[in-house]
Enzyme design. Sequence first.
Site, PDB file in Angstrom:
ATOM      1  N   GLU A  76      15.252  21.954  65.978  1.00  0.00           N
ATOM      2  CA  GLU A  76      16.063  20.777  66.261  1.00  0.00           C
ATOM      3  C   GLU A  76      16.432  20.608  67.732  1.00  0.00           C
ATOM      4  O   GLU A  76      16.579  19.488  68.210  1.00  0.00           O
ATOM      5  CB  GLU A  76      17.364  20.832  65.425  1.00  0.00           C
ATOM      6  N   SER A 336      56.316  49.729  22.947  1.00  0.00           N
ATOM      7  CA  SER A 336      56.820  51.052  23.350  1.00  0.00           C
ATOM      8  C   SER A 336      56.603  51.368  24.819  1.00  0.00           C
ATOM      9  O   SER A 336      56.831  52.508  25.238  1.00  0.00           O
ATOM     10  CB  SER A 336      56.137  52.139  22.502  1.00  0.00           C
TER      11      SER A 336
END
Length: 681
Positions: A76, A336
Site C-alpha cells: 500500500e 454446612s
Amino acid sequence: MIVAALCVVVAAATAGWIASLGPLPLDQARQVSTSVVDRNGRLLRAYAMADGRWRLPVHAATDVDRRYLDLLLAYEDKRFYSHAGVDPRALGRAAWQLITQGRIVSGGSTITMQLARLIEPRQQRSLSAKLRQMVRALQLERQLRKDQILDLYLALAPFGGNLEGIRSAAIGYLGKEPKRLSLAESALLVALPQSPETRRLDRFPDAATAARARVLDRMAQDGVLSTDDAAQAKAVVLARQRTPMPMLAPHSADQALATGKGASIIRLTLDAAMQRALEALVRDRAAALGPDISIALVAVDNASGEILARVGSPDYFDSRRAGQVDMSRAIRSPGSTLKPFIYGLAFEDGFVHPDSLLDDRPIRFGAYAPENFDMTFQGTVTARKALQLSLNVPAIALLDRVGSSRLAARLKQAGAALILPKDEAPGLAMGLGGVGIRLQDLVQLYAALPRLGSAMPLREVALGEAKPPEPLRLMDPVAAWQVGNVLLGTPPPDNAAANRIAFKTGTSYGYRDAWSVGFDGRVTIGVWVGRPDGAAVPGLVGRTAAAPILFDAFARTGRLPAALPKAPRGTLVASNAKLPLPLRRFRPLGELLRNGAEQALHIQFPLNGSRIEAAGDANAPSLPVKVAGGVLPLTMLVNGVAVGELDGRRQRLIDQPGPGFVRLTVMDAMGAADTVVVRIQ
C-alpha cells in the site's frame, strides 16, 4: 505583476478553503468498542459500538504480526516512513498508468491519505475530494507521529460488514488475534480493505481468495516474497464463515462495564486461560446434571484476593438455566459450609482443640433438636473427625458456646454479608445453613484460612497503581491453621487424591443448594450447584454434586496443589492423651452445672469489655485475675496461650500485656471455660 497578483489570489483562496475545512475530527475517529481484558491484556469480551460496528483498539508495535505490517506497507505505501502524507512519486505513477493504460493499475493514495478518507468519508470520487484528502493527510502528519497514524489506520480500516480494524477482522474471520498470522492470513487481510464489501470472506470467499492471490503475486514480483512461499500461501483454503467475538467471563464483563465509567479498555484480574478452562468444566458438568441445573464457580488468589476466574452460569444464553443471572453473586443457603468458622472460633477461644473429644448424641437446645444428615449419631468423636464428617450436633453445641451473634459479627467483620430474615437475630440454625450468603463471600472467608486468619477483600477490576485494600480479621493465626489442617484431612470424592486440598462441602435444607469450597496454599475455589429458581433437586448433595467439580477445577488450573502454611508459633500439636486436662473433652454449656454446690465457672475480675490503664514502667503491678466456681485445677490462657494454673483461691497475677485487646480464658478440670476480652490502654 498580473501573474504575481493572480498567485496571491489563488494562495489566499486556497488558504481560505483549507481553513473552511475546520479541525480534523480525531476524537470521533478514536472511538472504539469497549474491551474487557484479563490480567495479561488478553481479550475476554468486547462490546460493539452504538451503531453495531466492531472496532477494537490496536497498537501496531505490540498487537500485530510483523509480517502483516511488512506486506501492508510494501503493497500500500512503500515510502510510508519517508513522505509527509502525500507521495508525489506514487501519484505520478498512478496518473501515468491511467493515461497510458486507460485504467487505474495501482492507486496513488498513501496510508495517511486512506486514513484521512476513513476519518472523513467522501460522498463521491472527484478532484476536490482527492485534494481535500491530500490536505487532510498533510494535517495528519503534522499532528500525529507515524506510529500513531499507523495505529489509527489499523483500527479504522474496513473489512466488510460491521468489522473495522485489523483486530476485529482477524478475530471475526480467522478466530485469532493478529499477533501471529500466517503468510496466507496476512495477505488476505491486506487485500480485503481495498474492496471490503465485495470481498467479504463470509459472503464472497472466491473474490477474497482471488484478491489474496493478487497480493501474493505482486509481492513475489516485487521480490518481497519468494515464488515458493507465495504459491504455498495461495494453496491455503480459507474459512467461509465468521467466528463469534470472544465471550469469556460475560457476567464479570457486564459488571465491569456497568461500573467502568466509559473506559474503552477495562482490565480485570481474571486469567483468561483459567477462565476458559473452568467455563468448559462447568458447561460439561451442567450438561451431565440436567437441563435445569446451574453451576457457579469462583477462584481467587489467596495472597492478593484477586479473582482469577468467575463462572456465573454454564451458558450465558441458556434461558432455561437463567444463564444471564450471575449465581456467584446470588444469595443462597450455605448448608454446612459455615461450620469451619464455628470450629475456628472455638479453637481461638481455647475451650476445644482439634483432638478434643466431643459427644455426637441427641441433644436439645430449647425447642431446637439438631440431627445429623444421615439421621445417625457417631457417639464420642474428636473435633477433627466431627468437622471432617460434617456432624451437625457437635457443631451446634460449639456454636452454642461460641455464640451465634458473635459468629455472625466475626464473619461480617471479615467482609461477608450474611442475610437473615427481616427482624430476625442470628440463631443456632445458622450453623446448618439458616442464613443467606453469596458464593463470592464464602470464598473470601475460606481464602482467609490459608492466610492464617486474615481475609483479603476480593477484587475483580485491576487497581493499577492504586493501593490494595487492607486485610480484615477473621480469626487468630493458630485457629485458622488448625481449621485448615483439619479440612486437609477431609475424605476426598471418589477417585480423587487425599491430603492435597483442604475443603468442605455443604447441602442446604430441602436439597436446594450443593456447595464445595476448598483451598491449597495458592488458590481458593468455591463451587455452587442448584437450580436458579431455588426449587428442590432430590439427591443434590454437596459431596457428590459439587466436590467432584471442585477437585476437577483444581486439576484444570494447570498447577500442582501448593502446600499450606506451616503451623504458627504457639500452636499446640498433641494427641488427646497429651492435651491439658480441660482440653481433653468438651462439654456443652448445659452440662457445666452438675451437682450439689458446684458452681459454673465465671471470671469475676476483670470484667468483660473493661478498659485497663497500661503499665507505665517495667515495675508496674501485674494484672490480677479472679475466678469463681469451676473444678480445680484451673488453667489460665492469655490470647489462647496457656500461662499456668490459678492458685487454690482461684486467683492469679499475670504480666500485664501491651496496649490493645487481650482475651483472657480460664478452663477448669471438666472442660468448662469462661472468657473475657479487655482493652489495655
